[in-house]
Design a protein around this motif. Structure first.
Motif, PDB file in Angstrom:
ATOM      1  N   GLN A   1      13.158  36.879 -18.835  1.00 33.29           N
ATOM      2  CA  GLN A   1      11.881  37.308 -19.396  1.00 33.29           C
ATOM      3  C   GLN A   1      10.843  36.169 -19.304  1.00 33.29           C
ATOM      4  O   GLN A   1       9.670  36.396 -18.977  1.00 33.29           O
ATOM      5  CB  GLN A   1      12.075  37.744 -20.861  1.00 33.29           C
ATOM      6  N   GLU A   2      11.288  34.961 -19.561  1.00 34.94           N
ATOM      7  CA  GLU A   2      10.363  33.811 -19.484  1.00 34.94           C
ATOM      8  C   GLU A   2       9.948  33.551 -18.040  1.00 34.94           C
ATOM      9  O   GLU A   2       8.760  33.286 -17.754  1.00 34.94           O
ATOM     10  CB  GLU A   2      11.038  32.576 -20.081  1.00 34.94           C
ATOM     11  N   LEU A   3      10.886  33.649 -17.090  1.00 34.76           N
ATOM     12  CA  LEU A   3      10.575  33.395 -15.684  1.00 34.76           C
ATOM     13  C   LEU A   3       9.627  34.457 -15.136  1.00 34.76           C
ATOM     14  O   LEU A   3       8.705  34.149 -14.349  1.00 34.76           O
ATOM     15  CB  LEU A   3      11.858  33.357 -14.859  1.00 34.76           C
ATOM     16  N   VAL A   4       9.866  35.698 -15.545  1.00 35.89           N
ATOM     17  CA  VAL A   4       8.984  36.770 -15.074  1.00 35.89           C
ATOM     18  C   VAL A   4       7.587  36.578 -15.650  1.00 35.89           C
ATOM     19  O   VAL A   4       6.559  36.809 -14.975  1.00 35.89           O
ATOM     20  CB  VAL A   4       9.565  38.145 -15.440  1.00 35.89           C
ATOM     21  N   ALA A   5       7.512  36.144 -16.915  1.00 28.73           N
ATOM     22  CA  ALA A   5       6.202  35.904 -17.526  1.00 28.73           C
ATOM     23  C   ALA A   5       5.459  34.794 -16.800  1.00 28.73           C
ATOM     24  O   ALA A   5       4.220  34.810 -16.695  1.00 28.73           O
ATOM     25  CB  ALA A   5       6.368  35.579 -19.004  1.00 28.73           C
ATOM     26  N   ARG A   6       6.200  33.824 -16.280  1.00 29.75           N
ATOM     27  CA  ARG A   6       5.573  32.720 -15.533  1.00 29.75           C
ATOM     28  C   ARG A   6       5.451  33.085 -14.063  1.00 29.75           C
ATOM     29  O   ARG A   6       5.020  32.253 -13.264  1.00 29.75           O
ATOM     30  CB  ARG A   6       6.423  31.464 -15.698  1.00 29.75           C
ATOM     31  N   LYS A   7       5.835  34.292 -13.685  1.00 28.39           N
ATOM     32  CA  LYS A   7       5.800  34.794 -12.324  1.00 28.39           C
ATOM     33  C   LYS A   7       6.604  33.925 -11.362  1.00 28.39           C
ATOM     34  O   LYS A   7       6.262  33.733 -10.203  1.00 28.39           O
ATOM     35  CB  LYS A   7       4.359  34.925 -11.835  1.00 28.39           C
ATOM     36  N   VAL A   8       7.736  33.405 -11.909  1.00 29.62           N
ATOM     37  CA  VAL A   8       8.647  32.601 -11.088  1.00 29.62           C
ATOM     38  C   VAL A   8       9.799  33.450 -10.587  1.00 29.62           C
ATOM     39  O   VAL A   8      10.400  33.173  -9.549  1.00 29.62           O
ATOM     40  CB  VAL A   8       9.163  31.389 -11.890  1.00 29.62           C
ATOM     41  N   SER A   9      10.141  34.521 -11.341  1.00 28.74           N
ATOM     42  CA  SER A   9      11.262  35.394 -10.967  1.00 28.74           C
ATOM     43  C   SER A   9      10.737  36.807 -10.795  1.00 28.74           C
ATOM     44  O   SER A   9       9.675  37.178 -11.315  1.00 28.74           O
ATOM     45  CB  SER A   9      12.344  35.363 -12.047  1.00 28.74           C
ATOM     46  N   SER A  10      11.542  37.620 -10.083  1.00 24.98           N
ATOM     47  CA  SER A  10      11.121  38.993  -9.806  1.00 24.98           C
ATOM     48  C   SER A  10      11.523  39.925 -10.948  1.00 24.98           C
ATOM     49  O   SER A  10      12.489  39.660 -11.680  1.00 24.98           O
ATOM     50  CB  SER A  10      11.758  39.476  -8.502  1.00 24.98           C
ATOM     51  N   PRO A  11      10.798  41.054 -11.104  1.00 26.63           N
ATOM     52  CA  PRO A  11      11.172  42.043 -12.128  1.00 26.63           C
ATOM     53  C   PRO A  11      12.568  42.626 -11.921  1.00 26.63           C
ATOM     54  O   PRO A  11      13.228  43.039 -12.885  1.00 26.63           O
ATOM     55  CB  PRO A  11      10.091  43.108 -11.981  1.00 26.63           C
ATOM     56  N   ASP A  12      13.042  42.668 -10.677  1.00 28.47           N
ATOM     57  CA  ASP A  12      14.392  43.199 -10.438  1.00 28.47           C
ATOM     58  C   ASP A  12      15.457  42.382 -11.159  1.00 28.47           C
ATOM     59  O   ASP A  12      16.406  42.935 -11.733  1.00 28.47           O
ATOM     60  CB  ASP A  12      14.687  43.228  -8.938  1.00 28.47           C
ATOM     61  N   LYS A  13      15.308  41.069 -11.113  1.00 31.35           N
ATOM     62  CA  LYS A  13      16.286  40.205 -11.804  1.00 31.35           C
ATOM     63  C   LYS A  13      16.207  40.405 -13.314  1.00 31.35           C
ATOM     64  O   LYS A  13      17.222  40.336 -14.022  1.00 31.35           O
ATOM     65  CB  LYS A  13      16.040  38.756 -11.439  1.00 31.35           C
ATOM     66  N   LEU A  14      15.007  40.680 -13.813  1.00 34.62           N
ATOM     67  CA  LEU A  14      14.881  40.949 -15.251  1.00 34.62           C
ATOM     68  C   LEU A  14      15.597  42.255 -15.614  1.00 34.62           C
ATOM     69  O   LEU A  14      16.291  42.337 -16.645  1.00 34.62           O
ATOM     70  CB  LEU A  14      13.410  41.031 -15.632  1.00 34.62           C
TER      71      LEU A  14
END
Length: 326
Positions: free
Chosen positions: A131-144
């Protein structure tokens, strides 16, 4: 007393009534003549078998509860042991249903719950990180989405492990417990019957009595229901009297009598217990004065108190009204 001997004794009593009694000399004549009769207890076993032992002998005295004889009990003992084992099994099954799972099974479920808790902690942390990585746009929504699914899966597995532990501590369903209780009750009843059959093959004296006769010897085959020992309790010895029709007015149930017989203890007394409803020895015709003199009624009386040694059945007796001078 019945049969030939009873008929002979009845005839002798009638003859004594006709000719008088030697005790009548020097005193009032007897009210009636008669004899002693015994009501025997014939002890038998309900099942056939070989007579193993016979610890009593003719003429001996036995106390209440004393062993009388033993019929072969090998089969009955084996059946008793089988039913005792069946009862133990039914009780064990009932106890098992009431205690839940075994400790070893509970330990397995506890370990599974611990594993589910660890997996949930990891998936919870991974979900927060994604959730933190997606908020920072470092990870993709699929991984979330994958992290959220793993978290939900681990949460469900933990809930399942906790439910299994709770169920492991519960007893069986009410219907199963009721069926187990009924099985125990049936097994108990069967064992009681087996114990009873075993006891019936080795009977004891129901009361203190004289051993009048033994009808089999050890080693002989005894049919089912065939008496092995004949007992005569003192209280089951009675007097059978023949009272003339002219003296019946003085004889009623409960009236006391004085008794005398050869070899009997002095001061013997009895009480009338039964009076026959019909007369004997005379045919049912219109009685003349002469025929009434031969008319007698059968009367039974109980010796009170019962003597230490029962009077011998068949012994002739004479009786007077209680207190009459002899």
């Amino acid at each position: 007393m019945s049969g030939f001997l009873g008929g002979v004794l009845d005839g002798l009593a009638a003859l004594a009534l006709a000719v008088g009694s030697p005790f009548a000399a020097g005193g009032p004549p007897p009210l009636a003549h008669g004899y002693v009769e015994g009501e025997y207890l014939r002890i038998a076993a309900p099942s056939a078998g070989m007579l193993e032992s016979l610890p009593v002998a003719r003429g001996a005295r036995v106390a209440a509860g004393a062993p009388l004889f033993v019929i072969d009990r090998a089969t009955a003992m084996a059946d008793r042991d089988r039913l005792a084992a069946a009862l133990a099994q039914a009780r064990a099954q009932r106890a098992d249903l009431a205690t839940g799972k075994r400790p070893q099974e509970v330990a397995v479920l506890t370990a599974q719950k611990t594993q589910a808790e660890a997996a949930l902690r990891y998936s919870t942390a991974e979900l927060a990180r994604q959730q933190e990585l997606v908020a920072r746009k470092v990870s993709s929504p699929d991984k979330l989405d994958q992290a959220r699914a793993a978290h939900d899966r681990d949460h469900g597995q933990l809930a399942e492990a906790e439910a299994q532990l709770a169920v492991a501590a519960l007893p069986a369903r009410t219907e199963q417990l009721r069926a187990a209780d009924e099985a125990v009750t049936q097994a108990e009843a069967a064992l009681v019957q087996a114990e009873r059959r075993l006891a019936d093959l080795a009977p004891v004296a129901p009361v203190a009595a004289l051993v009048d006769d033994t009808l089999y010897n050890p080693g002989e085959w005894v049919p089912a229901g065939s008496p092995v020992v004949s007992l005569l309790p003192p209280e089951r010895v009675k007097l059978v009297l023949f009272v003339p029709e002219t003296a019946m007015a003085a004889v009623t149930p409960g009236v006391g009598l004085s008794v005398r017989c050869d070899g009997c203890p002095t001061g013997l007394s009895a009480r009338v217990t039964r009076i026959a409803s019909q007369a004997e020895y005379t045919p049912p015709v219109i009685y003349s004065v002469g025929s009434r003199e031969k008319l007698v009624f059968r009367v039974e009386a109980q010796v009170e108190p019962a003597p230490d040694r029962p009077l011998n059945p068949g012994l002739p007796v004479d009786v007077w009204p209680a207190g009459a001078e002899r």
